[in-house]
Scaffold this motif. Structure first.
Motif, mmCIF file in Angstrom:
data_model
loop_
_atom_site.group_PDB
_atom_site.id
_atom_site.type_symbol
_atom_site.label_atom_id
_atom_site.label_comp_id
_atom_site.label_asym_id
_atom_site.label_seq_id
_atom_site.Cartn_x
_atom_site.Cartn_y
_atom_site.Cartn_z
ATOM 1 N N THR A 1 0.821 -1.213 0.000
ATOM 2 C CA THR A 1 0.000 0.000 0.000
ATOM 3 C C THR A 1 0.856 1.265 0.000
ATOM 4 O O THR A 1 0.418 2.302 -0.496
ATOM 5 N N PHE A 2 2.069 1.184 0.550
ATOM 6 C CA PHE A 2 2.961 2.343 0.548
ATOM 7 C C PHE A 2 3.358 2.744 -0.878
ATOM 8 O O PHE A 2 3.720 3.881 -1.127
ATOM 9 N N PHE A 3 3.301 1.786 -1.792
ATOM 10 C CA PHE A 3 3.768 2.016 -3.162
ATOM 11 C C PHE A 3 2.626 2.093 -4.170
ATOM 12 O O PHE A 3 2.863 2.144 -5.377
ATOM 13 N N ALA A 4 1.398 2.140 -3.666
ATOM 14 C CA ALA A 4 0.210 2.166 -4.517
ATOM 15 C C ALA A 4 0.253 3.231 -5.615
ATOM 16 O O ALA A 4 -0.181 2.959 -6.743
ATOM 17 N N PRO A 5 0.763 4.437 -5.343
ATOM 18 C CA PRO A 5 0.765 5.437 -6.421
ATOM 19 C C PRO A 5 1.598 5.046 -7.639
ATOM 20 O O PRO A 5 1.382 5.581 -8.719
ATOM 21 N N TRP A 6 2.533 4.118 -7.463
ATOM 22 C CA TRP A 6 3.429 3.771 -8.570
ATOM 23 C C TRP A 6 3.250 2.358 -9.091
ATOM 24 O O TRP A 6 3.725 2.036 -10.173
ATOM 25 N N LEU A 7 2.588 1.502 -8.324
ATOM 26 C CA LEU A 7 2.431 0.108 -8.744
ATOM 27 C C LEU A 7 1.573 -0.001 -10.003
ATOM 28 O O LEU A 7 0.498 0.588 -10.080
ATOM 29 N N LYS A 8 2.050 -0.765 -10.929
ATOM 30 C CA LYS A 8 1.285 -1.032 -12.152
ATOM 31 C C LYS A 8 0.439 -2.274 -11.899
ATOM 32 O O LYS A 8 0.961 -3.369 -11.754
ATOM 33 N N GLN A 9 -0.850 -2.085 -11.841
ATOM 34 C CA GLN A 9 -1.780 -3.161 -11.526
ATOM 35 C C GLN A 9 -2.205 -3.878 -12.796
ATOM 36 O O GLN A 9 -3.244 -3.583 -13.376
ATOM 37 N N ASN A 10 -1.370 -4.809 -13.242
ATOM 38 C CA ASN A 10 -1.729 -5.631 -14.398
ATOM 39 C C ASN A 10 -1.049 -6.991 -14.289
ATOM 40 O O ASN A 10 -0.221 -7.212 -13.413
ATOM 41 N N ASP A 11 -1.399 -7.890 -15.182
ATOM 42 C CA ASP A 11 -0.879 -9.259 -15.139
ATOM 43 C C ASP A 11 0.566 -9.370 -15.608
ATOM 44 O O ASP A 11 1.155 -10.446 -15.509
ATOM 45 N N PHE A 12 1.135 -8.297 -16.116
ATOM 46 C CA PHE A 12 2.458 -8.374 -16.731
ATOM 47 C C PHE A 12 3.520 -7.607 -15.952
ATOM 48 O O PHE A 12 4.572 -7.272 -16.487
ATOM 49 N N THR A 13 3.237 -7.338 -14.675
ATOM 50 C CA THR A 13 4.162 -6.601 -13.815
ATOM 51 C C THR A 13 4.495 -7.443 -12.588
ATOM 52 O O THR A 13 3.617 -8.065 -11.992
ATOM 53 N N VAL A 14 5.772 -7.428 -12.221
ATOM 54 C CA VAL A 14 6.244 -8.029 -10.983
ATOM 55 C C VAL A 14 6.959 -6.922 -10.226
ATOM 56 O O VAL A 14 7.735 -6.165 -10.809
ATOM 57 N N ALA A 15 6.675 -6.815 -8.926
ATOM 58 C CA ALA A 15 7.258 -5.749 -8.112
ATOM 59 C C ALA A 15 7.764 -6.319 -6.798
ATOM 60 O O ALA A 15 7.283 -7.351 -6.324
ATOM 61 N N GLY A 16 8.734 -5.611 -6.218
ATOM 62 C CA GLY A 16 9.249 -6.020 -4.921
ATOM 63 C C GLY A 16 9.847 -4.846 -4.190
ATOM 64 O O GLY A 16 10.390 -3.930 -4.805
ATOM 65 N N PHE A 17 9.733 -4.901 -2.871
ATOM 66 C CA PHE A 17 10.266 -3.853 -2.002
ATOM 67 C C PHE A 17 11.440 -4.391 -1.205
ATOM 68 O O PHE A 17 11.333 -5.443 -0.558
ATOM 69 N N SER A 18 12.563 -3.699 -1.231
ATOM 70 C CA SER A 18 13.740 -4.001 -0.436
ATOM 71 C C SER A 18 14.193 -5.437 -0.685
ATOM 72 O O SER A 18 14.620 -5.766 -1.789
ATOM 73 N N TYR A 19 14.120 -6.322 0.301
ATOM 74 C CA TYR A 19 14.475 -7.726 0.096
ATOM 75 C C TYR A 19 13.565 -8.360 -0.953
ATOM 76 O O TYR A 19 13.987 -9.205 -1.735
ATOM 77 N N GLY A 20 12.333 -7.923 -1.000
ATOM 78 C CA GLY A 20 11.395 -8.427 -2.003
ATOM 79 C C GLY A 20 11.806 -8.092 -3.423
ATOM 80 O O GLY A 20 11.396 -8.769 -4.369
ATOM 81 N N ALA A 21 12.635 -7.057 -3.604
ATOM 82 C CA ALA A 21 13.139 -6.723 -4.943
ATOM 83 C C ALA A 21 14.029 -7.841 -5.472
ATOM 84 O O ALA A 21 14.007 -8.154 -6.665
ATOM 85 N N GLU B 1 8.487 -18.098 -17.318
ATOM 86 C CA GLU B 1 8.297 -18.288 -18.755
ATOM 87 C C GLU B 1 7.088 -17.505 -19.253
ATOM 88 O O GLU B 1 6.821 -17.468 -20.436
ATOM 89 N N ARG B 2 6.378 -16.873 -18.317
ATOM 90 C CA ARG B 2 5.217 -16.084 -18.711
ATOM 91 C C ARG B 2 5.669 -14.682 -19.120
ATOM 92 O O ARG B 2 6.776 -14.259 -18.817
ATOM 93 N N ARG B 3 4.798 -13.989 -19.783
ATOM 94 C CA ARG B 3 5.099 -12.637 -20.247
ATOM 95 C C ARG B 3 5.213 -11.683 -19.053
ATOM 96 O O ARG B 3 4.317 -11.598 -18.229
ATOM 97 N N ILE B 4 6.317 -10.964 -18.980
ATOM 98 C CA ILE B 4 6.527 -9.909 -17.985
ATOM 99 C C ILE B 4 6.988 -8.682 -18.753
ATOM 100 O O ILE B 4 7.988 -8.718 -19.467
ATOM 101 N N ASP B 5 6.252 -7.592 -18.615
ATOM 102 C CA ASP B 5 6.622 -6.341 -19.279
ATOM 103 C C ASP B 5 7.436 -5.418 -18.377
ATOM 104 O O ASP B 5 8.308 -4.702 -18.857
#
Length: 170
Positions: A14-34, A45-49
């Motif tokens: 939720t801290f990153f909501a203004p920038w998160l791209k909410q679609n099936d082709f985005t993967v995001a991570g914060f800090s260690y999650g990056a 093997e799936r499409r990631i934009d």
């Protein structure tokens, strides 16, 4: 969109909501999650934009003595370590509520020792994956300037001069 949480955190996207791209082709991570997000995209093997890295855990420029001190503090009192860590993530601003749990010693070792090799980033660029890196200029956890210099050849950089590790400002 798939989101990977930071060390000992849950549901902080939720801290990153203004920038998160909410679609099936985005993967995001914060800090260690990056780091986890990078591995997900590399192995997928799936499409990631787009790969979005929020305050990636970049400790490559820290000496081994720093990393040993972090591990020693965690082993001595993991609850106190996590509390101090969360406080540092929000510094220099007041801490906000986040869901914290004990992820374990191995996870801390992984994040402190991750080398951020350039080859996987180049590989993703060649595959057409757009990498975005978001950094806060007042980050008390990582060296945002060193991270910015490292990621610059591979990513679109967003640098928030007055923001902390959670990209929150005054």
């Amino acid at each position: 969109m798939r989101f990977y949480s930071g060390f000992c955190l849950r549901d902080e996207s939720t801290f990153f909501a203004p920038w998160l791209k909410q679609n099936d082709f985005t993967v995001a991570g914060f800090s260690y999650g990056a780091i986890k997000a990078l591995y997900d995209v590399l192995q997928s093997e799936r499409r990631i934009d787009t790969l979005q890295l929020f305050s990636p855990a970049y400790f490559c420029n820290k000496p081994d003595s720093f990393k040993r001190l972090q591990m020693k503090g965690y082993k001595r009192d993991s609850a106190a370590y996590r509390a101090h860590f969360i406080e540092s993530c929000f510094a220099p601003y007041p801490a906000r509520d986040v869901s914290v749990y004990d992820e374990g010693e191995e996870a801390l070792e992984d994040l402190l020792g991750y080398p951020w090799p350039e080859k996987p980033l180049r590989e993703l660029n060649e595959r057409g994956v757009h990498i975005e890196v978001y950094l806060g200029g007042k980050d008390a956890v990582i060296d945002a300037d060193a991270a910015r210099a490292f990621f610059k050849p591979y990513a679109t950089l967003y640098y928030f001069k007055d923001a902390n590790h959670f990209l929150q400002g005054a």
